[in-house]
Design a protein around this motif. Structure first.
Motif, short mmCIF file in Angstrom:
data_model
loop_
_atom_site.label_atom_id
_atom_site.label_comp_id
_atom_site.label_asym_id
_atom_site.label_seq_id
_atom_site.Cartn_x
_atom_site.Cartn_y
_atom_site.Cartn_z
N ALA A 34 -37.53 -4.59 106.86
CA ALA A 34 -36.51 -3.70 106.29
C ALA A 34 -36.84 -2.23 106.59
O ALA A 34 -35.94 -1.44 106.90
N MET A 35 -38.12 -1.88 106.54
CA MET A 35 -38.52 -0.49 106.78
C MET A 35 -38.37 -0.11 108.26
O MET A 35 -38.29 1.08 108.59
N ARG A 36 -38.31 -1.09 109.13
CA ARG A 36 -38.18 -0.81 110.55
C ARG A 36 -36.72 -0.73 111.01
O ARG A 36 -36.47 -0.46 112.19
N LEU A 37 -35.79 -0.98 110.09
CA LEU A 37 -34.38 -0.86 110.46
C LEU A 37 -34.02 0.60 110.74
O LEU A 37 -34.63 1.52 110.19
N GLY A 38 -33.04 0.80 111.60
CA GLY A 38 -32.68 2.14 112.03
C GLY A 38 -31.99 2.95 110.94
O GLY A 38 -31.72 2.47 109.83
N PRO A 39 -31.67 4.20 111.24
CA PRO A 39 -31.06 5.11 110.26
C PRO A 39 -29.62 4.72 109.88
O PRO A 39 -29.09 5.25 108.91
N GLY A 40 -29.03 3.80 110.61
CA GLY A 40 -27.67 3.39 110.27
C GLY A 40 -27.60 2.42 109.10
O GLY A 40 -26.49 2.03 108.69
N TRP A 41 -28.74 2.07 108.53
CA TRP A 41 -28.77 1.12 107.41
C TRP A 41 -28.98 1.85 106.09
O TRP A 41 -29.74 2.81 106.01
N SER A 42 -28.29 1.37 105.06
CA SER A 42 -28.48 1.89 103.70
C SER A 42 -29.36 0.92 102.91
O SER A 42 -29.37 -0.29 103.18
N HIS A 43 -30.07 1.47 101.93
CA HIS A 43 -30.99 0.66 101.14
C HIS A 43 -30.63 0.78 99.65
O HIS A 43 -30.55 1.88 99.11
N SER A 44 -30.39 -0.37 99.04
CA SER A 44 -30.18 -0.39 97.59
C SER A 44 -31.38 -1.05 96.94
O SER A 44 -31.88 -2.07 97.42
N CYS A 45 -31.84 -0.45 95.86
CA CYS A 45 -33.02 -0.97 95.15
C CYS A 45 -32.65 -1.21 93.68
O CYS A 45 -32.11 -0.31 93.02
N HIS A 46 -32.95 -2.40 93.20
CA HIS A 46 -32.65 -2.75 91.81
C HIS A 46 -33.85 -3.46 91.20
O HIS A 46 -34.70 -4.00 91.92
N ALA A 47 -33.89 -3.45 89.87
CA ALA A 47 -35.03 -3.99 89.15
C ALA A 47 -34.59 -5.04 88.14
O ALA A 47 -33.63 -4.83 87.40
N MET A 48 -35.31 -6.16 88.12
CA MET A 48 -35.12 -7.17 87.08
C MET A 48 -36.31 -7.11 86.15
O MET A 48 -37.44 -7.44 86.54
N LEU A 49 -36.05 -6.69 84.92
CA LEU A 49 -37.09 -6.63 83.89
C LEU A 49 -36.92 -7.84 82.99
O LEU A 49 -35.82 -8.14 82.53
N TYR A 50 -38.03 -8.52 82.73
CA TYR A 50 -37.93 -9.76 81.95
C TYR A 50 -39.19 -9.94 81.11
O TYR A 50 -40.23 -9.32 81.37
#
Length: 320
Positions: free
Chosen positions: A45-61
């Motif tokens: 995922a970190m090697r994908l080019g600048p044309g990609w967007s990254h969404s980050c979410h958290a599951m707390l349990y």
């Protein structure tokens, strides 16, 4: 057990060490009825080019020893949130990789919505490519807390900046299924989720061994069974109107019958007035005979005293 499952997944999807060989196959969801998303490692995922967007979410349990109604084990408390658009999702959002690492960007968003939690790379769980025309990689983090810590976050979320604006409130995911096979998790899964949130929820529940895979499959299958057809309120209203029109028609016929009786009564009164005025009784009876329903009145009048004398007069004239 859940924490050990998370560590195993994170080891499989973590950064690729220099000189290391190929990674083992990444885990998949494998639940019938849920479209599979393509998994990839954090390194990929970190090697994908600048044309990609990254969404980050958290599951707390947190493990939850509580029993619903004293007999249904709750097992875990899992936090999700109701968004401003009426969709369910995990806390988090998009991260601008030009300025933030994944974790820093996630913590910035969590601070606005929860207020008192920070995640690290050790909490990373998985990454998936999303469907659709947009080039988005969805990252999910998961952290196990105590039930008291989870409850503290729920309270803190009410006082966060986004509460009542972008976030309508936190909700706990019911992980049980009631006897009707819809109450609990199946009904929850029947709601609308944003983006990959539903897939991520099922994936995390499976990977962290929080719900057996067969139970997940049963819950998903229950939401896909055809529902009873909804009542067609337009057809019901049309049928009601038709019944009212039919009743009105019957009432109209009854009114017409009573109208004939009223016409006969009126004709009787008219005859009395005409006799008093000395009019020809034959003409009066002919007039009455033309009135529907007055036959009985004419017969009755012909049998009255004095009527024969009046009626015989034109007959005698005809004999002459």
């Amino acid at each position: 057990m859940a924490a050990m499952g998370a560590m195993g997944v994170m080891a499989a999807v973590g950064a690729l060490p220099a000189g290391a060989g190929s990674l083992p196959p990444l885990p998949t969801l494998g639940v019938p009825g849920v479209p599979e998303l393509k998994p990839l490692t954090r390194y990929e995922a970190m090697r994908l080019g600048p044309g990609w967007s990254h969404s980050c979410h958290a599951m707390l349990y947190a493990p939850n020893p509580g029993m619903l109604f004293g007999r249904i084990p709750l097992r875990y408390a899992v936090l999700m949130q109701m968004r401003f658009d009426g969709l369910l999702g995990f806390p988090g959002g998009f991260v601008d990789r030009r300025y933030w690492s994944l974790e820093d960007g996630l913590n910035r968003v969590l601070g606005l919505g929860l207020g008192c939690v920070r995640l690290t790379e050790a909490d990373y769980l998985c990454s998936h490519l999303t469907d659709g025309p947009h080039r988005v990689v969805a990252h999910l983090y998961a952290r196990q807390l105590t039930l008291e810590e989870l409850h503290t976050i729920e309270i803190s979320a009410v006082h966060s900046r986004d509460h009542g604006l972008e976030v309508m409130g936190m909700v706990r995911v019911p992980l049980y299924t009631q006897k009707d096979r819809m109450g609990g998790l199946p009904n929850f899964l029947a709601n609308s989720f944003v983006g990959t949130a539903k897939f991520q929820l099922l994936f995390a529940l499976k990977i962290l061994n929080m719900v057996p895979e067969e139970k997940l499959a049963e819950a998903v299958a229950a939401t896909q069974k055809p529902k009873k057809p909804a009542i067609d309120h337009v057809a019901v209203a049309a049928a009601k109107q038709a019944n009212e029109l039919a009743a009105a028609a019957r009432a109209g016929n009854e009114y017409a019958d009573s109208g004939e009786n009223q016409a006969a009564a009126h004709a009787t009164a008219e005859l009395a007035e005409q006799q008093a005025a000395g009019l020809e009784s034959q003409a009066v009876l002919e007039h009455l005979a033309a009135v529907p329903g007055a036959e009985a009145v004419v017969a009755e009048l012909q049998g009255q005293p004095g009527a024969d004398t009046v009626l015989e007069q034109p007959v005698a004239e005809a004999m002459e």
